[in-house]
Design an enzyme around this catalytic site. Structure first.
Site, short mmCIF file in Angstrom:
data_model
loop_
_atom_site.label_atom_id
_atom_site.label_comp_id
_atom_site.label_asym_id
_atom_site.label_seq_id
_atom_site.Cartn_x
_atom_site.Cartn_y
_atom_site.Cartn_z
N ASP A 27 6.06 -3.13 7.57
CA ASP A 27 5.23 -3.68 6.21
C ASP A 27 6.04 -5.30 6.19
OD1 ASP A 27 4.58 -1.86 5.09
OD2 ASP A 27 6.46 -1.61 3.92
N LYS A 132 -0.94 1.62 3.21
CA LYS A 132 -0.12 2.39 2.34
C LYS A 132 0.23 1.98 1.83
CE LYS A 132 4.09 0.99 4.56
NZ LYS A 132 5.15 1.48 2.98
N CYS A 165 10.81 1.70 3.18
CA CYS A 165 9.73 2.16 3.97
C CYS A 165 10.11 2.64 5.77
CB CYS A 165 8.98 0.89 4.19
SG CYS A 165 8.47 0.83 1.95
N1 TIU Z 1 8.76 -1.94 2.81
C1 TIU Z 1 9.99 -1.61 1.84
O1 TIU Z 1 11.03 -1.45 2.01
N2 TIU Z 1 9.00 -1.75 0.67
C2 TIU Z 1 10.16 -1.98 -0.50
O2 TIU Z 1 9.93 -1.57 -1.55
N3 TIU Z 1 11.55 -2.18 0.18
C3 TIU Z 1 12.99 -2.37 -1.12
O3 TIU Z 1 13.21 -2.22 -0.39
N4 TIU Z 1 12.81 -2.71 -2.38
#
Ligand code: TIU
Length: 229
Positions: A27, A132, A165
């Site tokens: 991500d 995802k 994530c």
């Molecule tokens: N990629 C990921 O971790 N998505 C989130 O929403 N992370 C947060 O820390 N909010």
């Protein structure tokens, strides 16, 4: 010809088998680390995520030069939001939430500018990108099948955020039988204490979910392995 090489890690050394190991970058999407993105709009300190960009770039360069498997993930939803759980949409009671217009297009919607991966780590042709809908990269994706087809047994996991994530994905991977090595300088959280604790939870109890190391250790190990090929 060496097939595996030990590298310094916690709670103990990790035996890297490059031909059966994939780099999984979680991500690194514009909306999380970029100034002016959704993350910053929510009041988060993006510098905590930005410090991971250079180490990830160096690692990715070394990994590609060694000709090994790289996969990227993106958290996001269909433009019609049919795969967005209603609870994910409303939790947080934020005035602006997933699917709404944000600073870089609709928030966490596939095809929007903020949903895409940052230029510094942009995928090259041939590197699978896993879209995802959840926090974990295995939930409702073809990641496990892709890894099985390539005979991958180990994952080097980097990206953001450490406690959300990255941790969810490592736990999912662990239950599916993969060994995970998480790189502390290549992962980040808006909250430094969650980053520290997220890593601690992975390596606790003899490596209950996996190992923790650094990009430098992996890059060194890759160089040593390449010299034997
Ligand atoms: N990629 C990921 O971790 N998505 C989130 O929403 N992370 C947060 O820390 N909010």
């Amino acid at each position: 010809m060496t097939t595996a090489i030990d590298l310094a890690a916690e709670p103990y050394e990790f035996t890297l088998a490059p031909k059966h190991c994939a780099l999984l970058i979680i991500d690194m999407q514009r909306d999380f680390p970029e100034p002016g993105g959704f993350g910053e709009m929510l009041g988060n300190d993006v510098s905590q995520l930005r410090r991971t960009i250079d180490p990830n770039r160096r690692l990715l360069e070394a990994w590609r030069a060694a000709g090994l498997t790289v996969l990227h993930t993106r958290e996001g939803h269909r433009p019609d939001l049919a795969d967005l759980p209603p609870v994910k949409k409303i939790r947080g009671r934020s005035a602006t939430s997933i699917g709404d217009s944000g600073p870089m297009g609709r928030i966490l919607v596939r095809g929007e500018a903020g949903h895409d991966i940052i230029a510094e780590l942009y995928p090259e042709p041939g590197e699978p990108v896993i879209d995802k809908p959840g926090k974990g990269a295995f939930h409702a994706t073809d990641l496990h099948a892709i890894l099985q087809h390539r005979d991958v047994k180990q994952l080097v996991v980097t990206g953001v955020t450490t406690e959300v994530c990255v941790n969810t994905t490592v736990r999912e991977a662990n239950d599916r039988g993969y060994d995970c090595l998480v790189l502390e300088d290549c992962c980040g959280s808006y909250f430094p204490e969650f980053h520290a604790m997220g890593l601690k939870m992975i390596k606790a109890q003899g490596g209950i979910f996996g190992w923790v190391s650094s990009s430098e250790s992996v890059i060194k190990a890759l160089a040593a392995w390449r010299s034997t090929q």
